[in-house]
Design an enzyme around this catalytic site. Structure first.
Site, PDB file in Angstrom:
ATOM      1  N   SER A 427      -2.632  -2.963  -2.937  1.00  0.00           N
ATOM      2  CA  SER A 427      -2.135  -1.749  -2.286  1.00  0.00           C
ATOM      3  C   SER A 427      -2.260  -1.829  -0.771  1.00  0.00           C
ATOM      4  CB  SER A 427      -2.924  -0.527  -2.777  1.00  0.00           C
ATOM      5  OG  SER A 427      -4.293  -0.660  -2.434  1.00  0.00           O
ATOM      6  N   GLU A 460       5.936   0.157  -6.457  1.00  0.00           N
ATOM      7  CA  GLU A 460       6.458  -0.345  -5.188  1.00  0.00           C
ATOM      8  C   GLU A 460       6.695  -1.851  -5.328  1.00  0.00           C
ATOM      9  OE1 GLU A 460       4.703   2.504  -1.690  1.00  0.00           O
ATOM     10  OE2 GLU A 460       3.290   1.127  -2.614  1.00  0.00           O
ATOM     11  N   ASN A 498       1.144   4.606   0.870  1.00  0.00           N
ATOM     12  CA  ASN A 498      -0.102   4.651   1.629  1.00  0.00           C
ATOM     13  C   ASN A 498       0.138   4.728   3.130  1.00  0.00           C
ATOM     14  OD1 ASN A 498      -1.585   4.637  -0.687  1.00  0.00           O
ATOM     15  ND2 ASN A 498      -2.186   2.494  -0.584  1.00  0.00           N
TER      16      ASN A 498
END
Length: 593
Positions: A427, A460, A498
């Site tokens: 991430s 993603e 994020n």
């Protein structure tokens, strides 16, 4: 200061003014609606007639109550009609000159005890108050659109505002069924102060061609549970309005995150202001319509992509919550899954976690017992990555440590057959670093699942400069097969979600750090005013303050923007071991289990 609020004047009968008037009339107040435009006053009456008629149809009002509500609303084109009002709420266009003209005129019309409230969300309430003959009675009363539906009202006090004025409008807001939040005077206040920085970054992300408008919006809806994506929301608010708010915020903060993205100026000056003009970031069926229609930027359907590699078997590396969740997702979709961990015991424990999760789905009626048994039978636990020799698709879901991941990819390179796609679920780490640990970087791609993987729809898809078309297409095909929504983005810190979420969270921490607002008021503002499923401090404590700080540091290191520097309060809490729910204390304290 005795402030009777039985009669209230609303100056400016656009969408917001009309909505405020409706709330007040339905709460039993006499409302004087004032607008310089005869057309606007007529439209306000028509809108109130239509909304109350719908309320009768839905059983929320009787016909007699409807007639009473309509009788309480009188419209005028002259400010002198506000003479008997105990409260005047101004919602004219966001211009100092326009608002100052209204306030100066009202000084000579209303009684000295009347409260004057501005509905601005971008301009200085203090500056407006200072120009008034009675600055102690001026404050901000910021409703959210649509006013009848949105629960939040920000009550903005200046250094000049009398406590009695604040108390009177706060009590009124509660009587209206709203949730008042007390804030100080700075552009954007709480909700818009956090929201518009996020919207601005989304616009800049789109302008940089990092991701498509559809993928940015889908990522934030599906990854964060937001009711609308940021670009669709900018179109709803009005691109020109957003630019005005951001200009005011930047003038006060000098934070580059608030400097309006150039695309906002370009769209505004071209008259492409969003839904109201029929075109903004998206194209709409007609001015004022909410229906998006295809245009030159609408992406083609990506399902059934030619050239995608065939995938029938999947390897998942890891033994934690994310790894077991990903294994469950693939197994339920019909893939044969090898679940590999460091040793047979850890692999067996990971499969047991899948079994428990599947049983919960059976207990809730979401899955049959037969489907559970079939999914479990497709998962083969393994104590070594050697078991990945024949898989078509390998997914890494180990600890977020670059050296650990690089070593794992070097092993996958040796173990997996030629042509297998190698995916990382990182991430925050660079996908290219994992790819360069192999001799086949063309086969490596990012596939960022969200936690919990079985429930969250978003993936993603992170393509590096070396990723092949075939590997990229394979991830899209696999995502469709496991019923996830893939969004494309490049290999940079934070990807989409994020990169937009954590600066917003960091700015919320800064608000508390600066004693601008309380944790509870900020959380309430974002849930009630922004439609967020959780307030920023609730979310930080769930995610973990240490995890959040690590992501903030990665973003700051990548983009070198001073506005992205982690808030010192966040660093102090992490240093003290206050990491959120998992430690029993973060921004709030939690009962120990």
């Amino acid at each position: 200061m005795d402030i009777p609020l039985s009669t209230i004047a609303v100056v400016g009968l656009g969408t917001m003014g009309t909505g405020i008037a409706e709330i007040l009339t339905r709460a039993g107040r006499e409302v004087v609606g004032i607008d310089i435009s005869d057309a606007a006053t007529a439209q306000a009456v028509t809108a109130l007639e239509a909304s109350t008629a719908r309320a009768v149809e839905r059983g929320r009002l009787t016909e007699q109550e409807r007639r009473t509500v309509l009788a309480r609303f009188r419209t005028f084109t002259d400010l002198r009609a506000a003479a008997d009002a105990g409260l005047v709420i101004e919602v004219v266009p966001e211009s100092y000159e326009t608002k100052q003209q209204v306030f100066r005129a009202l000084d000579g019309i209303v009684s000295p005890s009347a409260v004057l409230a501005t509905g601005t969300n971008a301009l200085s309430v203090t500056r407006l108050a200072a120009d008034s003959a009675h600055p102690e009675r001026v404050l901000g009363l910021h409703f959210f659109n649509p006013a009848p539906a949105m629960k939040l009202v920000e009550v903005v006090r200046t250094v000049l505002t009398a406590p009695a004025a604040v108390e009177a409008v706060t009590a009124l807001a509660r009587e209206l069924g709203k949730e008042p939040v007390a804030v100080g005077d700075r552009p954007g206040f709480v909700a818009d102060g956090l929201l518009f920085g996020y919207l601005n970054q989304a616009a800049a992300m789109y302008e940089a061609k990092y991701a498509s408008r559809e993928d940015i919006d889908a990522a934030m809806r599906l990854g964060c549970g937001l009711p609308m994506g940021p670009l669709a929301l900018l179109d709803l608010i009005g691109v020109d309005t957003a630019r005005t708010v951001l200009e005011a915020m930047y003038a006060a903060s000098r934070d580059r995150l608030h400097a309006p993205a150039p695309v906002l100026r370009q769209l505004s000056e071209a008259g492409l202001t969003g839904r109201k003009s029929g075109r903004g970031f998206y194209t709409y069926e007609a001015p004022g319509s909410a229906t998006v229609v295809p245009d030159a930027l609408t992406p083609p359907d990506r399902t059934g992509t030619d050239g995608a590699r065939t995938v029938t078997s999947v390897g998942v590396a890891g033994s934690g919550t994310m790894a077991s969740g990903i294994a469950e997702v693939f197994a339920k979709a019909g893939y044969d899954v090898v679940l590999a961990a460091r040793g047979p015991e850890k692999a067996a424990a990971a499969k047991d976690r899948v079994a428990t999760s599947l049983q919960r789905s059976v207990d809730k009626g979401r899955l049959t017992a037969e489907a559970r048994a079939e999914a479990l039978a497709r998962i083969a636990p393994a104590g070594s990555l050697d078991a990945f020799a024949e898989v078509d698709f390998a997914v890494e879901a180990v600890v977020e440590d670059l050296e650990v991941k690089r070593q794992l990819f070097a092993t996958l390179d040796k173990v997996c057959r030629p042509g297998a796609v190698l995916a990382t679920t990182t991430s925050s780490l660079p996908v290219i670093a994992c790819a360069r640990a192999t001799s086949r970087p063309r086969d490596v791609v990012g596939m960022h699942f969200f936690n919990p993987a079985p429930a969250m729809k978003l993936v993603e898809v992170v393509r590096t400069v070396l990723t092949s078309d075939e590997a990229h297409a394979a991830v899209h095909e696999v995502s469709a097969a496991i019923r996830k929504h893939p969004v494309d983005c490049g290999d940079r810190a934070g990807f989409i979600v994020n990169a937009l979420l954590f600066p917003y969270l960091n700015n919320a921490v800064k608000m508390v750090q600066e004693h601008y607002a309380t944790l509870d008021d900020i959380d309430a503002a974002m849930k009630l005013g922004g439609g967020y499923p959780m307030g920023p401090f609730e979310l930080l404590d769930v995610v973990g303050l240490d995890v959040s700080l690590a992501i903030e540091r990665v973003l700051h290191r990548e983009f070198r923007d001073p506005g992205l520097a982690p808030a010192p309060l966040l660093e102090h809490l992490v240093a003290a071991g206050c990491l959120g729910r998992k430690t029993g204390r973060g921004f709030r304290e939690y009962a120990r289990r």
